[in-house]
Design an enzyme around this catalytic site. Structure first.
Site, PDB file in Angstrom:
ATOM      1  N   GLY A 192       0.777  -1.229   0.000  1.00 39.75           N
ATOM      2  CA  GLY A 192       0.000   0.000   0.000  1.00 39.75           C
ATOM      3  C   GLY A 192       0.808   1.278   0.000  1.00 39.75           C
ATOM      4  O   GLY A 192       0.387   2.265   0.607  1.00 39.75           O
ATOM      5  N   ARG A 214     -16.269 -14.897  -8.490  1.00 39.81           N
ATOM      6  CA  ARG A 214     -15.868 -13.484  -8.545  1.00 39.81           C
ATOM      7  C   ARG A 214     -17.043 -12.554  -8.273  1.00 39.81           C
ATOM      8  O   ARG A 214     -16.903 -11.538  -7.603  1.00 39.81           O
ATOM      9  CB  ARG A 214     -15.282 -13.165  -9.926  1.00 39.81           C
ATOM     10  CG  ARG A 214     -13.868 -13.645 -10.097  1.00 39.81           C
ATOM     11  CD  ARG A 214     -13.293 -13.182 -11.434  1.00 39.81           C
ATOM     12  NE  ARG A 214     -12.071 -13.888 -11.732  1.00 39.81           N
ATOM     13  CZ  ARG A 214     -10.852 -13.510 -11.312  1.00 39.81           C
ATOM     14  NH1 ARG A 214     -10.708 -12.423 -10.600  1.00 39.81           N
ATOM     15  NH2 ARG A 214      -9.790 -14.219 -11.624  1.00 39.81           N
ATOM     16  N   ARG A 253      -6.551  -8.464  -7.976  1.00 40.61           N
ATOM     17  CA  ARG A 253      -7.637  -9.302  -8.491  1.00 40.61           C
ATOM     18  C   ARG A 253      -8.170  -8.657  -9.764  1.00 40.61           C
ATOM     19  O   ARG A 253      -8.351  -7.438  -9.807  1.00 40.61           O
ATOM     20  CB  ARG A 253      -8.813  -9.388  -7.498  1.00 40.61           C
ATOM     21  CG  ARG A 253      -8.462  -9.875  -6.115  1.00 40.61           C
ATOM     22  CD  ARG A 253      -8.046 -11.317  -6.071  1.00 40.61           C
ATOM     23  NE  ARG A 253      -9.046 -12.239  -6.576  1.00 40.61           N
ATOM     24  CZ  ARG A 253      -8.802 -13.518  -6.857  1.00 40.61           C
ATOM     25  NH1 ARG A 253      -7.589 -14.006  -6.720  1.00 40.61           N
ATOM     26  NH2 ARG A 253      -9.753 -14.305  -7.290  1.00 40.61           N
ATOM     27  N   ASN A 286      -6.888   3.176 -11.891  1.00 43.31           N
ATOM     28  CA  ASN A 286      -5.836   2.207 -11.567  1.00 43.31           C
ATOM     29  C   ASN A 286      -4.478   2.829 -11.889  1.00 43.31           C
ATOM     30  O   ASN A 286      -4.372   3.695 -12.755  1.00 43.31           O
ATOM     31  CB  ASN A 286      -6.020   0.941 -12.423  1.00 43.31           C
ATOM     32  CG  ASN A 286      -4.965  -0.114 -12.130  1.00 43.31           C
ATOM     33  OD1 ASN A 286      -4.674  -0.417 -10.963  1.00 43.31           O
ATOM     34  ND2 ASN A 286      -4.361  -0.674 -13.165  1.00 43.31           N
ATOM     35  N   HIS A 296      -0.562   1.719 -13.096  1.00 41.07           N
ATOM     36  CA  HIS A 296       0.180   0.616 -13.705  1.00 41.07           C
ATOM     37  C   HIS A 296       1.626   1.059 -13.878  1.00 41.07           C
ATOM     38  O   HIS A 296       1.877   2.162 -14.360  1.00 41.07           O
ATOM     39  CB  HIS A 296      -0.439   0.256 -15.060  1.00 41.07           C
ATOM     40  CG  HIS A 296       0.257  -0.874 -15.739  1.00 41.07           C
ATOM     41  ND1 HIS A 296       0.133  -2.181 -15.316  1.00 41.07           N
ATOM     42  CD2 HIS A 296       1.122  -0.893 -16.786  1.00 41.07           C
ATOM     43  CE1 HIS A 296       0.886  -2.957 -16.084  1.00 41.07           C
ATOM     44  NE2 HIS A 296       1.495  -2.199 -16.983  1.00 41.07           N
ATOM     45  N   GLU A 342     -10.981  -4.846 -20.178  1.00 45.50           N
ATOM     46  CA  GLU A 342      -9.730  -5.486 -20.595  1.00 45.50           C
ATOM     47  C   GLU A 342      -8.611  -5.043 -19.657  1.00 45.50           C
ATOM     48  O   GLU A 342      -8.548  -3.862 -19.287  1.00 45.50           O
ATOM     49  CB  GLU A 342      -9.420  -5.033 -22.023  1.00 45.50           C
ATOM     50  CG  GLU A 342      -8.644  -6.031 -22.835  1.00 45.50           C
ATOM     51  CD  GLU A 342      -8.398  -5.507 -24.251  1.00 45.50           C
ATOM     52  OE1 GLU A 342      -7.316  -5.759 -24.773  1.00 45.50           O
ATOM     53  OE2 GLU A 342      -9.284  -4.825 -24.793  1.00 45.50           O
ATOM     54  N   ASP A 381      -5.438  -3.554 -17.966  1.00 47.44           N
ATOM     55  CA  ASP A 381      -4.491  -2.470 -18.252  1.00 47.44           C
ATOM     56  C   ASP A 381      -4.840  -1.695 -19.524  1.00 47.44           C
ATOM     57  O   ASP A 381      -3.967  -1.211 -20.239  1.00 47.44           O
ATOM     58  CB  ASP A 381      -3.043  -3.012 -18.313  1.00 47.44           C
ATOM     59  CG  ASP A 381      -2.606  -3.592 -16.972  1.00 47.44           C
ATOM     60  OD1 ASP A 381      -3.080  -3.096 -15.934  1.00 47.44           O
ATOM     61  OD2 ASP A 381      -1.814  -4.551 -16.963  1.00 47.44           O
ATOM     62  N   GLU A 386       5.111   7.089  -9.314  1.00 50.84           N
ATOM     63  CA  GLU A 386       3.743   6.629  -9.042  1.00 50.84           C
ATOM     64  C   GLU A 386       3.137   7.444  -7.903  1.00 50.84           C
ATOM     65  O   GLU A 386       1.971   7.848  -7.944  1.00 50.84           O
ATOM     66  CB  GLU A 386       3.739   5.140  -8.673  1.00 50.84           C
ATOM     67  CG  GLU A 386       4.136   4.222  -9.814  1.00 50.84           C
ATOM     68  CD  GLU A 386       4.035   2.752  -9.429  1.00 50.84           C
ATOM     69  OE1 GLU A 386       3.103   2.374  -8.700  1.00 50.84           O
ATOM     70  OE2 GLU A 386       4.904   1.963  -9.857  1.00 50.84           O
TER      71      GLU A 386
HETATM   72  C1  GRF Z   1       2.759  -0.613  -7.848  1.00 48.53           C
HETATM   73  O1  GRF Z   1       3.925  -0.748  -8.610  1.00 48.53           O
HETATM   74  C2  GRF Z   1       1.587  -0.458  -8.757  1.00 48.53           C
HETATM   75  O2  GRF Z   1       1.889   0.261  -9.906  1.00 48.53           O
HETATM   76  C3  GRF Z   1       1.251  -1.879  -9.094  1.00 48.53           C
HETATM   77  O3  GRF Z   1       1.471  -2.598  -7.911  1.00 48.53           O
HETATM   78  C4  GRF Z   1       2.407  -1.901  -7.113  1.00 48.53           C
HETATM   79  C5  GRF Z   1       1.727  -1.650  -5.799  1.00 48.53           C
HETATM   80  O4  GRF Z   1       2.587  -1.140  -4.857  1.00 48.53           O
HETATM   81  N1  GRF Z   1      -0.082  -1.956  -9.607  1.00 48.53           N
HETATM   82  P1  GRF Z   1       1.987  -0.560  -3.489  1.00 48.53           P
HETATM   83  O5  GRF Z   1       1.149  -1.648  -2.853  1.00 48.53           O
HETATM   84  O6  GRF Z   1       1.190   0.665  -3.829  1.00 48.53           O
HETATM   85  O7  GRF Z   1       3.199  -0.250  -2.684  1.00 48.53           O
END
Ligand code: GRF
Length: 212
Positions: A7, A60, A86, A102, A104, A138, A140, A169
């Site tokens: 997290g 699911r 998930r 999201n 990525h 779909e 990503d 990020e």
């Molecule tokens: C990050 O690299 C995110 O881009 C990917 O999973 C990782 C999660 O890291 N989807 P965190 O749990 O936020 O530290």
């Protein structure tokens, strides 16, 4: 927010949303794993948490209905996936039209899926990065809200590259959430049905070049 692990993106969103001028308020963190490290971090920050263990549900859909019930109980308006491992079904995604985002760790549409950093290194690309996007069924795929680029260095390993990307990020996820929450970032559809995000009030026209 939906999480499965440590997290760090969740923590960045919680910290950023504390600023008085950030338009989002974090109301609940839901994990599908009881041992997700992010749960304790959220609790320490005074955020409500819930565990919805996917293994306790037969399919699911029933798992997602339980997640949806928690989100509705907290009056959630935007769902941010932050290391949530998930795949979500169209049933859930359709419940959050342009309200489900999201992050990525690659410059989409390049390097969808897993092991993005190792694959970028193997290809010898000189720039990679991260993307915040609206979620579509779909994996990503979806209109891109914000991206950040970082250089790939000659002596990078997947780990050093991942660490460099993760710093970005933590910058762009709060920025993207703010733009979605304020309405500055919105999805438009062109004449051929293709979606993209346009952003009011965004600046910057600098080139990103690596190596320099
Ligand atoms: C990050 O690299 C995110 O881009 C990917 O999973 C990782 C999660 O890291 N989807 P965190 O749990 O936020 O530290």
């Amino acid at each position: 927010m939906l999480i499965s692990g440590g997290g760090s993106n969740m923590a960045a969103l919680i910290a950023a949303a504390r600023a008085p001028d950030h338009p989002a308020e974090i109301v609940v963190v839901v994990s599908n794993r009881a041992d997700a490290g992010g749960l304790a971090k959220a609790q320490a920050a005074g955020i409500a948490t819930a565990v919805v263990d996917h293994k306790a549900y037969p399919d699911r859909r029933s798992f997602e209905e339980a997640v949806q019930a928690v989100l509705e109980a907290h009056g959630v308006e935007i769902v941010a996936l932050a290391g949530f491992l998930r795949l979500l079904t169209p049933w859930f995604i359709e419940r959050w039209p342009d309200r489900l985002i999201n992050i990525h760790p690659a410059l989409l549409p390049a390097y969808k899926g897993l092991h993005t950093h190792a694959r970028a290194l193997a290809d010898g690309v000189k720039i990679t990065g991260c993307t915040v996007h609206f979620v579509r069924p779909e994996m990503d795929v979806g209109p891109i809200i914000v991206q950040a680029a970082v250089p790939v260095l000659d002596d990078d390993t997947p780990e050093t590259l991942a660490a460099r990307v993760l710093v970005q990020e933590h910058r762009i996820y709060p920025l993207a959430l703010a733009r979605v929450a304020s309405g500055a970032a919105r999805v438009v559809v062109d004449g051929e049905g293709r979606e993209r995000v346009i952003t009011t009030g965004a600046g910057g026209d600098g080139a990103l070049i690596a190596p320099l």
